[in-house]
Design an enzyme around this catalytic site. Structure first.
Site, PDB file in Angstrom:
ATOM      1  N   SER A  95     -11.937  11.248  -7.975  1.00  0.00           N
ATOM      2  CA  SER A  95     -11.783   9.851  -7.544  1.00  0.00           C
ATOM      3  C   SER A  95     -12.122   8.883  -8.673  1.00  0.00           C
ATOM      4  O   SER A  95     -11.437   7.869  -8.859  1.00  0.00           O
ATOM      5  CB  SER A  95     -12.689   9.555  -6.341  1.00  0.00           C
ATOM      6  N   GLY A 134      -9.670  -3.296  -5.734  1.00  0.00           N
ATOM      7  CA  GLY A 134     -10.078  -3.836  -4.441  1.00  0.00           C
ATOM      8  C   GLY A 134      -8.902  -4.284  -3.606  1.00  0.00           C
ATOM      9  O   GLY A 134      -8.362  -5.381  -3.815  1.00  0.00           O
ATOM     10  N   LEU A 135      -8.502  -3.434  -2.674  1.00  0.00           N
ATOM     11  CA  LEU A 135      -7.443  -3.799  -1.727  1.00  0.00           C
ATOM     12  C   LEU A 135      -8.006  -3.844  -0.304  1.00  0.00           C
ATOM     13  O   LEU A 135      -7.867  -4.828   0.404  1.00  0.00           O
ATOM     14  CB  LEU A 135      -6.290  -2.778  -1.817  1.00  0.00           C
ATOM     15  N   TRP A 166     -15.309  -0.454   0.754  1.00  0.00           N
ATOM     16  CA  TRP A 166     -14.982   0.945   0.416  1.00  0.00           C
ATOM     17  C   TRP A 166     -14.379   1.052  -0.976  1.00  0.00           C
ATOM     18  O   TRP A 166     -13.405   1.781  -1.175  1.00  0.00           O
ATOM     19  CB  TRP A 166     -13.997   1.562   1.432  1.00  0.00           C
ATOM     20  N   THR A 168     -14.150   2.366  -4.501  1.00  0.00           N
ATOM     21  CA  THR A 168     -14.609   3.421  -5.408  1.00  0.00           C
ATOM     22  C   THR A 168     -14.877   2.824  -6.792  1.00  0.00           C
ATOM     23  O   THR A 168     -14.078   2.012  -7.280  1.00  0.00           O
ATOM     24  CB  THR A 168     -13.532   4.527  -5.510  1.00  0.00           C
ATOM     25  N   GLN A 283      -9.936  43.465   8.740  1.00  0.00           N
ATOM     26  CA  GLN A 283      -8.583  42.902   8.920  1.00  0.00           C
ATOM     27  C   GLN A 283      -8.620  41.412   9.235  1.00  0.00           C
ATOM     28  O   GLN A 283      -7.766  40.651   8.762  1.00  0.00           O
ATOM     29  CB  GLN A 283      -7.843  43.652  10.039  1.00  0.00           C
ATOM     30  N   LEU A 342     -18.170  32.275   5.332  1.00  0.00           N
ATOM     31  CA  LEU A 342     -19.489  32.285   4.685  1.00  0.00           C
ATOM     32  C   LEU A 342     -20.632  32.284   5.706  1.00  0.00           C
ATOM     33  O   LEU A 342     -21.806  32.392   5.309  1.00  0.00           O
ATOM     34  CB  LEU A 342     -19.636  31.090   3.723  1.00  0.00           C
ATOM     35  N   GLU A 367      -6.058   6.257   0.405  1.00  0.00           N
ATOM     36  CA  GLU A 367      -4.693   6.360  -0.168  1.00  0.00           C
ATOM     37  C   GLU A 367      -3.659   6.643   0.914  1.00  0.00           C
ATOM     38  O   GLU A 367      -2.727   7.415   0.714  1.00  0.00           O
ATOM     39  CB  GLU A 367      -4.624   7.473  -1.216  1.00  0.00           C
ATOM     40  N   THR A 369      -3.784   7.066   5.306  1.00  0.00           N
ATOM     41  CA  THR A 369      -4.281   8.130   6.181  1.00  0.00           C
ATOM     42  C   THR A 369      -3.136   9.113   6.463  1.00  0.00           C
ATOM     43  O   THR A 369      -1.957   8.787   6.258  1.00  0.00           O
ATOM     44  CB  THR A 369      -4.771   7.550   7.521  1.00  0.00           C
TER      45      THR A 369
HETATM   46  P1  FAD Z   1      -7.859   2.011   9.825  1.00  0.00           P
HETATM   47  O1  FAD Z   1      -6.703   1.425   9.093  1.00  0.00           O
HETATM   48  O2  FAD Z   1      -8.634   1.124  10.745  1.00  0.00           O
HETATM   49  O3  FAD Z   1      -7.345   3.280  10.634  1.00  0.00           O
HETATM   50  C1  FAD Z   1      -8.033   3.831  11.773  1.00  0.00           C
HETATM   51  C2  FAD Z   1      -7.150   4.882  12.393  1.00  0.00           C
HETATM   52  O4  FAD Z   1      -5.937   4.267  12.868  1.00  0.00           O
HETATM   53  C3  FAD Z   1      -6.711   5.973  11.413  1.00  0.00           C
HETATM   54  O5  FAD Z   1      -6.677   7.227  12.076  1.00  0.00           O
HETATM   55  C4  FAD Z   1      -5.300   5.563  11.057  1.00  0.00           C
HETATM   56  O6  FAD Z   1      -4.497   6.645  10.642  1.00  0.00           O
HETATM   57  C5  FAD Z   1      -4.824   5.006  12.379  1.00  0.00           C
HETATM   58  N1  FAD Z   1      -3.676   4.118  12.213  1.00  0.00           N
HETATM   59  C6  FAD Z   1      -3.525   3.112  11.312  1.00  0.00           C
HETATM   60  N2  FAD Z   1      -2.324   2.544  11.460  1.00  0.00           N
HETATM   61  C7  FAD Z   1      -1.696   3.188  12.475  1.00  0.00           C
HETATM   62  C8  FAD Z   1      -0.433   3.049  13.102  1.00  0.00           C
HETATM   63  N3  FAD Z   1       0.451   2.130  12.709  1.00  0.00           N
HETATM   64  N4  FAD Z   1      -0.133   3.891  14.114  1.00  0.00           N
HETATM   65  C9  FAD Z   1      -1.020   4.830  14.518  1.00  0.00           C
HETATM   66  N5  FAD Z   1      -2.225   5.001  13.972  1.00  0.00           N
HETATM   67  C10 FAD Z   1      -2.568   4.188  12.954  1.00  0.00           C
HETATM   68  N6  FAD Z   1      -9.828   1.181  -0.647  1.00  0.00           N
HETATM   69  C11 FAD Z   1      -9.577   0.443  -1.781  1.00  0.00           C
HETATM   70  O7  FAD Z   1      -8.905  -0.595  -1.722  1.00  0.00           O
HETATM   71  N7  FAD Z   1     -10.067   0.843  -2.996  1.00  0.00           N
HETATM   72  C12 FAD Z   1     -10.832   1.975  -3.133  1.00  0.00           C
HETATM   73  O8  FAD Z   1     -11.247   2.304  -4.267  1.00  0.00           O
HETATM   74  C13 FAD Z   1     -11.131   2.753  -1.957  1.00  0.00           C
HETATM   75  N8  FAD Z   1     -11.952   3.846  -2.047  1.00  0.00           N
HETATM   76  C14 FAD Z   1     -12.342   4.478  -0.885  1.00  0.00           C
HETATM   77  C15 FAD Z   1     -13.315   5.479  -0.931  1.00  0.00           C
HETATM   78  C16 FAD Z   1     -13.752   6.098   0.223  1.00  0.00           C
HETATM   79  C17 FAD Z   1     -14.843   7.127   0.165  1.00  0.00           C
HETATM   80  C18 FAD Z   1     -13.162   5.759   1.489  1.00  0.00           C
HETATM   81  C19 FAD Z   1     -13.583   6.450   2.736  1.00  0.00           C
HETATM   82  C20 FAD Z   1     -12.203   4.770   1.554  1.00  0.00           C
HETATM   83  C21 FAD Z   1     -11.788   4.097   0.375  1.00  0.00           C
HETATM   84  N9  FAD Z   1     -10.873   3.042   0.428  1.00  0.00           N
HETATM   85  C22 FAD Z   1     -10.596   2.296  -0.715  1.00  0.00           C
HETATM   86  C23 FAD Z   1     -10.389   2.565   1.712  1.00  0.00           C
HETATM   87  C24 FAD Z   1      -9.267   3.386   2.314  1.00  0.00           C
HETATM   88  O9  FAD Z   1      -8.084   3.193   1.609  1.00  0.00           O
HETATM   89  C25 FAD Z   1      -9.142   2.982   3.800  1.00  0.00           C
HETATM   90  O10 FAD Z   1     -10.280   3.505   4.457  1.00  0.00           O
HETATM   91  C26 FAD Z   1      -7.857   3.483   4.432  1.00  0.00           C
HETATM   92  O11 FAD Z   1      -6.758   2.728   4.006  1.00  0.00           O
HETATM   93  C27 FAD Z   1      -7.907   3.429   5.968  1.00  0.00           C
HETATM   94  O12 FAD Z   1      -8.315   2.164   6.400  1.00  0.00           O
HETATM   95  P2  FAD Z   1      -9.470   2.024   7.511  1.00  0.00           P
HETATM   96  O13 FAD Z   1     -10.627   2.863   7.088  1.00  0.00           O
HETATM   97  O14 FAD Z   1      -9.680   0.594   7.733  1.00  0.00           O
HETATM   98  O15 FAD Z   1      -8.874   2.706   8.807  1.00  0.00           O
END
Ligand code: FAD
Length: 388
Positions: A95, A134-135, A166, A168, A283, A342, A367, A369
């Site tokens: 990452s 930062g997005l 969030w 990184t 097996q 394990l 990146e 979900t």
């Molecule tokens: P949400 O968008 O709220 O999603 C919640 C749930 O709803 C998920 O299961 C999702 O799949 C589902 N969902 C969303 N849309 C739909 C749809 N249309 N239909 C059905 N289901 C849907 N972001 C950055 O900008 N820069 C970074 O460097 C960065 N680093 C990260 C590092 C870590 C350790 C983590 C955990 C996250 C990081 N992120 C970063 C953020 C990451 O990109 C977001 O967490 C991700 O885009 C999901 O957004 P959310 O967590 O708000 O979940």
């Protein structure tokens, strides 16, 4: 003689000599420099990013597939193989490299001005400056169009207000690429983190990607000169183009975590005696390792195919979604299955499998979900968009 899963699939026959050399160089660096410490760093919830960045820079791993400005300019497939070896040690290390090269540096390289490129890229390629991207915001993840961070013009300057969640590398970054709403649409800004009004605090109590620094960024009337904006793009296609680059690295990277789990498990099963026989001789064990090797090998074949398409300039975002969805979903399934083999030992940091499984929970979410990638693929197959 036991074969490794990659030998079984003859993956090396698909790679050039240069690609194999890059892979071996990265593998031996991480095995010597990072692997002996990674469980402790994970347990302590830290990563010595400042120390590691110049070493990664010397190896040419930062902005590796970008051209010029001190970047190595390798093929995309070689970059993918490097991501695989980095993530075989820990997703947190990969990452660090992905965010630096594919998000922060790529944004400046692709959408920045010549001055922005000259100012930041050589230092970032050398690991002397660390970048973040930062997005995401607390209330805008999968739907970045819902972002609230705003930049308004004040004379020639821009004034930035809002926050990002969030992020990184955020707590350690020298420069942040920040995406904000403006009267013209979403724009990207190159923000030195010592600008007054910028704060970054570490996100506490993470159970995943513990060997990675994740931050919350705040911008409080942060004043930027006119030339801080990325001049070449307006709208969400800017950040989405960067995400596409980072997702490509994950296609390979996640399979590195899976390979490491399988390697550790095959070694454990050969040593562990149960009912007076090696665990590997049962097996049920063999059915599990065969199925896992099959998914790993299929994932690698897809990754190399997608790498070749990217090197030809023909890789589409939908194909990136296919690879990211498959690699991470199968890697996390492999990590969990390895954990079962394990037994109790699998829940400790003495073995890498649960650490990888926990890390992959983040990789499954960031990146795009898995669900978002299913929607991208679903749209490609049906012509219907089901996002909203
Ligand atoms: P949400 O968008 O709220 O999603 C919640 C749930 O709803 C998920 O299961 C999702 O799949 C589902 N969902 C969303 N849309 C739909 C749809 N249309 N239909 C059905 N289901 C849907 N972001 C950055 O900008 N820069 C970074 O460097 C960065 N680093 C990260 C590092 C870590 C350790 C983590 C955990 C996250 C990081 N992120 C970063 C953020 C990451 O990109 C977001 O967490 C991700 O885009 C999901 O957004 P959310 O967590 O708000 O979940």
């Amino acid at each position: 003689m036991a074969l490794s899963p990659t030998e079984l699939f003859a993956i090396d026959s698909l790679l050039s000599e240069e690609e194999r050399t890059i892979r071996e160089t990265v593998r031996s660096f991480v095995d010597i420099r990072v692997r002996p410490h990674i469980a402790d760093w994970f347990e302590a919830g830290t990563l010595p990013a400042r120390e590691l960045a110049p070493e990664l820079g010397r190896l040419g791993l930062l902005g590796m597939h970008l051209e010029g400005y001190g970047c190595a300019g390798t093929s995309a497939t070689a970059y993918g193989l490097a991501c695989l070896e980095l993530e075989a040690v820990d997703s947190g290390l990969r990452s660090l490299v992905s965010v630096q090269g594919s998000l922060a540096m790529f944004a400046i390289h692709r959408w920045g001005s010549e001055e922005q490129r000259r100012e930041w890229l050589p230092r970032m390629a050398a690991g002397e400056a660390i970048g973040c991207f930062g997005l995401t915001e607390a209330d805008a993840g999968s739907d970045p169009a819902a972002m609230r961070t705003r930049a308004r013009r004040d004379g020639d300057d821009w004034v930035l207000d809002g926050s990002k969640m969030w992020i990184t590398n955020g707590p350690v970054a020298d420069v942040a690429v920040v995406w904000a709403r403006t009267d013209e649409g979403v724009r990207g800004f190159v923000v030195p983190t010592d600008t007054p009004g910028f704060t970054a605090v570490e996100v506490p109590r993470k159970l995943s990607l513990r060997a990675s620094l994740t931050g919350e960024l705040s911008f409080d009337s942060l004043r930027l000169p006119a030339d801080a904006v990325l001049p070449e793009v307006t709208g969400l296609r800017g950040p989405l183009s960067c995400l596409n680059e980072a997702r490509f690295g994950i296609i390979f990277g996640a399979l590195g975590a899976a390979r490491d789990c399988l390697d550790a498990t095959l070694a454990y099963a050969a040593d562990r005696s149960i009912f007076e026989r090696p665990l590997s001789s049962f097996q049920l064990t063999q059915a599990k390792v065969a199925d896992m090797a099959l998914e790993l090998g299929k994932g690698l074949l897809l990754a190399v195919h997608l790498g070749r398409l990217k090197d030809d300039g023909r890789l589409t975002p939908e194909q990136v979604s296919l690879g990211k969805l498959n690699s991470v979903r199968e890697a996390i399934a492999i990590a969990r299955e390895c954990r079962t083999l394990l037994g109790a030992a699998g829940i400790t940091l003495d073995y890498p499998v649960l650490r990888h499984a926990l890390n992959l929970e983040s990789v499954l979410t960031y990146e795009g979900t898995s669900e978002v990638h299913q929607l991208v693929i679903g749209k490609a197959l049906t012509g219907e968009q089901a996002f909203r």
